[in-house]
Design a protein around this motif. Structure first.
Motif, PDB file in Angstrom:
ATOM      1  N   GLN A  47      33.154 -54.726 -45.816  1.00 61.17           N
ATOM      2  CA  GLN A  47      34.198 -55.408 -45.238  1.00 61.17           C
ATOM      3  C   GLN A  47      34.123 -56.941 -46.017  1.00 61.17           C
ATOM      4  O   GLN A  47      35.448 -57.419 -46.029  1.00 61.17           O
ATOM      5  CB  GLN A  47      33.676 -55.841 -43.743  1.00 61.17           C
ATOM      6  CG  GLN A  47      34.623 -56.697 -43.013  1.00 61.17           C
ATOM      7  CD  GLN A  47      36.143 -55.873 -42.593  1.00 61.17           C
ATOM      8  OE1 GLN A  47      36.230 -54.568 -42.582  1.00 61.17           O
ATOM      9  NE2 GLN A  47      37.054 -56.875 -42.409  1.00 61.17           N
ATOM     10  N   GLN A  48      33.043 -57.516 -46.293  1.00 64.67           N
ATOM     11  CA  GLN A  48      32.922 -58.482 -47.105  1.00 64.67           C
ATOM     12  C   GLN A  48      33.531 -58.584 -48.467  1.00 64.67           C
ATOM     13  O   GLN A  48      34.237 -59.399 -48.809  1.00 64.67           O
ATOM     14  CB  GLN A  48      31.552 -59.254 -47.079  1.00 64.67           C
ATOM     15  CG  GLN A  48      30.746 -59.627 -45.623  1.00 64.67           C
ATOM     16  CD  GLN A  48      29.579 -60.029 -46.077  1.00 64.67           C
ATOM     17  OE1 GLN A  48      29.046 -59.644 -46.934  1.00 64.67           O
ATOM     18  NE2 GLN A  48      29.089 -61.062 -45.207  1.00 64.67           N
ATOM     19  N   GLU A  51      37.472 -58.338 -47.867  1.00 70.11           N
ATOM     20  CA  GLU A  51      37.978 -59.855 -47.491  1.00 70.11           C
ATOM     21  C   GLU A  51      37.809 -60.546 -48.593  1.00 70.11           C
ATOM     22  O   GLU A  51      38.627 -61.450 -48.899  1.00 70.11           O
ATOM     23  CB  GLU A  51      37.005 -60.370 -46.493  1.00 70.11           C
ATOM     24  CG  GLU A  51      37.491 -59.731 -45.060  1.00 70.11           C
ATOM     25  CD  GLU A  51      36.330 -60.248 -43.942  1.00 70.11           C
ATOM     26  OE1 GLU A  51      35.733 -61.188 -44.269  1.00 70.11           O
ATOM     27  OE2 GLU A  51      36.594 -59.829 -42.699  1.00 70.11           O
ATOM     28  N   SER A  52      36.874 -60.557 -49.327  1.00 70.89           N
ATOM     29  CA  SER A  52      36.874 -61.641 -50.701  1.00 70.89           C
ATOM     30  C   SER A  52      37.813 -61.153 -51.695  1.00 70.89           C
ATOM     31  O   SER A  52      38.451 -62.069 -52.321  1.00 70.89           O
ATOM     32  CB  SER A  52      35.353 -61.687 -51.057  1.00 70.89           C
ATOM     33  OG  SER A  52      35.071 -60.416 -51.796  1.00 70.89           O
ATOM     34  N   LEU A  55      41.531 -62.004 -49.473  1.00 71.30           N
ATOM     35  CA  LEU A  55      41.807 -63.236 -49.393  1.00 71.30           C
ATOM     36  C   LEU A  55      41.343 -64.222 -50.422  1.00 71.30           C
ATOM     37  O   LEU A  55      41.804 -65.723 -50.239  1.00 71.30           O
ATOM     38  CB  LEU A  55      41.180 -63.742 -48.021  1.00 71.30           C
ATOM     39  CG  LEU A  55      41.628 -62.823 -46.951  1.00 71.30           C
ATOM     40  CD1 LEU A  55      40.867 -62.949 -45.671  1.00 71.30           C
ATOM     41  CD2 LEU A  55      43.154 -63.124 -46.621  1.00 71.30           C
ATOM     42  N   GLN A  57      37.715 -66.269 -52.578  1.00 70.44           N
ATOM     43  CA  GLN A  57      36.977 -67.216 -51.897  1.00 70.44           C
ATOM     44  C   GLN A  57      37.304 -68.572 -52.316  1.00 70.44           C
ATOM     45  O   GLN A  57      37.904 -68.695 -53.575  1.00 70.44           O
ATOM     46  CB  GLN A  57      35.621 -66.916 -52.652  1.00 70.44           C
ATOM     47  CG  GLN A  57      34.804 -65.601 -51.853  1.00 70.44           C
ATOM     48  CD  GLN A  57      33.694 -65.441 -52.415  1.00 70.44           C
ATOM     49  OE1 GLN A  57      33.210 -65.922 -53.759  1.00 70.44           O
ATOM     50  NE2 GLN A  57      32.947 -64.509 -52.325  1.00 70.44           N
TER      51      GLN A  57
END
Length: 71
Positions: A47-48, A51-52, A55, A57
């Motif tokens: 999931q991380q 997301e990174s 989206l 960082q």
């Protein structure tokens, strides 16, 4: 006139061959599904990572400037 007995579709050789081929294919596909697709694989911190990647960082301001000096 004598009545004709209803003929079974299984008496036709082509029907038997097609049914046998379909049965073999179905067996192979279910076997492949059972061997290779038995359980989903979930990566660690999936999931991380998604997301990174999607989206991004927020970049922290760096102390060193990489800008060129005007001429």
């Amino acid at each position: 006139m004598p009545e004709r007995d209803p003929t079974s579709p299984w008496r036709i050789p082509l029907v038997r061959e097609v049914a046998a081929i379909l049965l073999i294919k179905l067996t192979l596909l279910l076997g492949i599904k059972a061997i290779w697709f038995d359980a989903p694989t979930v990566p660690q911190d999936g999931q991380q990572r998604v997301e990174s990647h999607l989206l991004g960082q927020p970049s922290a301001p760096s102390s060193t400037s990489t800008e060129e000096t005007p001429r």
